[in-house]
Write an enzyme that holds these catalytic residues in place. Structure first.
Site, mmCIF file in Angstrom:
data_model
loop_
_atom_site.group_PDB
_atom_site.id
_atom_site.type_symbol
_atom_site.label_atom_id
_atom_site.label_comp_id
_atom_site.label_asym_id
_atom_site.label_seq_id
_atom_site.Cartn_x
_atom_site.Cartn_y
_atom_site.Cartn_z
ATOM 1 N N CYS A 176 3.278 24.923 -49.497
ATOM 2 C CA CYS A 176 2.608 24.477 -50.711
ATOM 3 C C CYS A 176 2.962 25.473 -51.806
ATOM 4 O O CYS A 176 2.752 26.674 -51.653
ATOM 5 C CB CYS A 176 1.097 24.462 -50.470
ATOM 6 S SG CYS A 176 0.133 24.138 -51.946
ATOM 7 N N CYS A 191 -10.265 21.945 -64.491
ATOM 8 C CA CYS A 191 -11.128 21.289 -63.494
ATOM 9 C C CYS A 191 -12.233 22.258 -63.045
ATOM 10 O O CYS A 191 -11.975 23.429 -62.769
ATOM 11 C CB CYS A 191 -10.320 20.827 -62.289
ATOM 12 S SG CYS A 191 -9.048 19.624 -62.710
ATOM 13 N N CYS A 207 -5.783 27.207 -53.140
ATOM 14 C CA CYS A 207 -4.918 27.898 -54.098
ATOM 15 C C CYS A 207 -5.646 28.417 -55.319
ATOM 16 O O CYS A 207 -6.600 27.839 -55.790
ATOM 17 C CB CYS A 207 -3.765 27.014 -54.496
ATOM 18 S SG CYS A 207 -2.302 27.530 -53.635
ATOM 19 N N GLU A 258 0.934 31.928 -56.012
ATOM 20 C CA GLU A 258 0.694 31.786 -54.574
ATOM 21 C C GLU A 258 1.510 30.664 -53.947
ATOM 22 O O GLU A 258 1.783 29.662 -54.586
ATOM 23 C CB GLU A 258 -0.782 31.430 -54.340
ATOM 24 C CG GLU A 258 -1.727 32.532 -54.708
ATOM 25 C CD GLU A 258 -3.180 32.052 -54.747
ATOM 26 O OE1 GLU A 258 -3.558 31.183 -53.936
ATOM 27 O OE2 GLU A 258 -3.921 32.544 -55.604
ATOM 28 N N CYS A 291 -3.417 27.590 -65.152
ATOM 29 C CA CYS A 291 -3.446 26.151 -65.408
ATOM 30 C C CYS A 291 -4.354 25.890 -66.604
ATOM 31 O O CYS A 291 -5.323 26.613 -66.820
ATOM 32 C CB CYS A 291 -4.002 25.435 -64.177
ATOM 33 S SG CYS A 291 -3.990 23.634 -64.299
ATOM 34 N N CYS A 294 -11.956 24.287 -59.581
ATOM 35 C CA CYS A 294 -10.666 24.871 -59.197
ATOM 36 C C CYS A 294 -10.509 26.308 -59.677
ATOM 37 O O CYS A 294 -10.692 26.607 -60.855
ATOM 38 C CB CYS A 294 -9.539 24.007 -59.754
ATOM 39 S SG CYS A 294 -7.904 24.575 -59.282
HETATM 40 N N1 SAH Z 1 -2.758 20.230 -60.710
HETATM 41 C C1 SAH Z 1 -2.450 19.404 -59.591
HETATM 42 C C2 SAH Z 1 -2.053 20.171 -58.345
HETATM 43 C C3 SAH Z 1 -2.769 21.432 -58.002
HETATM 44 S S1 SAH Z 1 -4.284 21.416 -57.138
HETATM 45 C C4 SAH Z 1 -3.595 18.489 -59.289
HETATM 46 O O1 SAH Z 1 -4.605 18.571 -59.955
HETATM 47 O O2 SAH Z 1 -3.436 17.629 -58.445
HETATM 48 C C5 SAH Z 1 -4.058 20.686 -55.580
HETATM 49 C C6 SAH Z 1 -5.276 19.894 -55.125
HETATM 50 O O3 SAH Z 1 -6.368 20.764 -54.762
HETATM 51 C C7 SAH Z 1 -5.821 18.975 -56.205
HETATM 52 O O4 SAH Z 1 -6.168 17.746 -55.639
HETATM 53 C C8 SAH Z 1 -7.047 19.738 -56.664
HETATM 54 O O5 SAH Z 1 -7.949 18.897 -57.321
HETATM 55 C C9 SAH Z 1 -7.548 20.300 -55.370
HETATM 56 N N2 SAH Z 1 -8.506 21.402 -55.484
HETATM 57 C C10 SAH Z 1 -8.584 22.355 -56.430
HETATM 58 N N3 SAH Z 1 -9.623 23.179 -56.180
HETATM 59 C C11 SAH Z 1 -10.199 22.752 -55.045
HETATM 60 C C12 SAH Z 1 -11.309 23.194 -54.276
HETATM 61 N N4 SAH Z 1 -12.043 24.236 -54.636
HETATM 62 N N5 SAH Z 1 -11.597 22.497 -53.154
HETATM 63 C C13 SAH Z 1 -10.868 21.428 -52.778
HETATM 64 N N6 SAH Z 1 -9.816 20.975 -53.458
HETATM 65 C C14 SAH Z 1 -9.485 21.615 -54.585
#
Ligand code: SAH
Length: 348
Positions: free
Chosen positions: A104, A115, A332, A91, A111, A118
């Site tokens: 973005c 987390c 994303c 995406e 991944c 995510c």
């Molecule tokens: N892997 C990298 C970049 C990808 S995610 C990272 O962890 O920074 C981009 C951002 O979106 C990160 O800060 C991630 O923690 C956040 N993110 C992921 N899922 C989310 C969600 N459901 N709501 C808000 N932020 C989210």
């Protein structure tokens, strides 16, 4: 195996042409064509027919297909789901701000960071992207939308520092004066906190903005939502960030997704302020985006504002990120997730 020509730097392309017995200026012509989005060598009308044929035989030009495209009725945000040449999907999101358009982009298919909040990590890591596939997201988002791109954020699917060499190469490509020429100061890279890689990035002394996904003030909370914290804990991470700033002079931006009853209390805010005291830092508060598969819920608006106030009262700069594209699954990983499930049900 054909050469993935769009992943080559101009210098490498010059070498390729030299090896083919062609003059060096041909490399620059081809580089420019590719970085304007040429989809085949046949389009490169200033090359001889025989050279075009030779290149077609030996080199591949990656061209992602638009699998899905969603346009927000609210703010014009466009979300693209690209189908790559091997069938995988990633995406990108085009966001419009008054200071210019930002895209973005994703750095991996899936991944492996795990987390809890995510969507990108639900099916694990499939593979890392190639430099050309990262560049293509910027290029074809601009071409398809007809919009110029002035800023790039590496905040899509994947952990950019888990695909380190490719990301560095992508940065060189997109920064090239003969290509899209996007300045490092217009690029942000977001990481979940791979400390050794932050130290390595520091050595390159790039003028980009490093964003660190902190999401918690202490190890107890952070380890419960981010497995990476068990390898590199909060203190180790913040130490690496201090070092990064001291050496590059670039202020770090901390991402903090506000999750109801998990990391959004007054105590959390005070602890975070204490940890960040004296740091040239900026905290970006993001109300959590709902992910269907996850029981985690966003904090209330009131709670987010209170959290921000507490940080500010302790001298920590904090902003609440305006959420764009809320009506189109713009956080994303969600769109790809749907497609993966759909593709699987077709096959099954
Ligand atoms: N892997 C990298 C970049 C990808 S995610 C990272 O962890 O920074 C981009 C951002 O979106 C990160 O800060 C991630 O923690 C956040 N993110 C992921 N899922 C989310 C969600 N459901 N709501 C808000 N932020 C989210």
């Amino acid at each position: 195996m054909k050469t993935d020509i769009k992943s080559l730097t101009l210098q490498e392309m010059q070498q390729l042409f030299k090896d083919m017995g062609e003059p060096a200026f041909r490399a620059k012509q081809v580089f420019t064509w590719l970085h304007r989005g040429a989809k085949s060598f046949d389009e490169m009308t200033n090359l001889s027919k025989s050279l075009r044929e030779k290149l077609t035989e030996t080199c591949e030009i990656t061209v992602p297909q638009v699998e899905r495209k969603q346009v927000s009725q609210k703010d014009g945000t466009i979300k693209y789901l690209w189908r790559l040449s091997d069938g995988n999907c990633v995406e990108s999101v085009l966001m419009r701000y008054h200071h210019g358009n930002s895209v973005c982009i994703s750095s991996q298919v899936g991944c492996r960071m795990g987390c809890a909040f995510c969507a990108s990590t639900l099916g694990g890591l499939v593979r890392s992207l190639r430099p050309s596939e990262m560049l293509d997201q910027v290029l074809f988002t601009s071409l398809d939308s007809g919009e110029p791109i002035s800023n790039i954020v590496l905040m899509g699917i994947g952990e950019p520092l888990d695909n380190f060499d490719t990301v560095l190469r992508f940065l060189e490509l997109v920064n090239s004066p003969d290509g899209m020429n996007i300045g490092m100061r217009h690029i942000s890279l977001s990481t979940c906190g791979l400390v050794p890689k932050i130290a390595e990035l520091e050595q390159h002394n790039l003028q980009l903005t490093l964003s660190v996904s902190l999401h918690a003030p202490n190890d107890e909370v952070r380890s419960s939502i981010m497995p990476v914290n068990r390898s590199y804990n909060v203190d180790t991470l913040l130490e690496a960030c201090r070092h990064y700033f001291a050496s590059t002079g670039r202020r770090i931006s901390f991402e903090y997704a506000m999750i109801r009853d998990v990391n959004d209390s007054e105590r959390d805010a005070l602890e975070l302020a204490h940890k960040l005291r004296g740091m040239a830092a900026h905290v970006n508060l993001i109300p959590l985006n709902n992910v269907e598969e996850s029981p985690l819920k966003p904090s209330t608006r009131k709670q987010v504002e209170q959290f921000q106030k507490t940080l500010q009262s302790k001298g920590v700069t904090a902003t609440v990120r305006r959420s764009l594209g809320g009506d189109i699954d713009a956080s994303c990983g969600q769109l790809r997730r749907k497609q993966v499930l759909e593709d699987a049900s077709k096959e099954g």
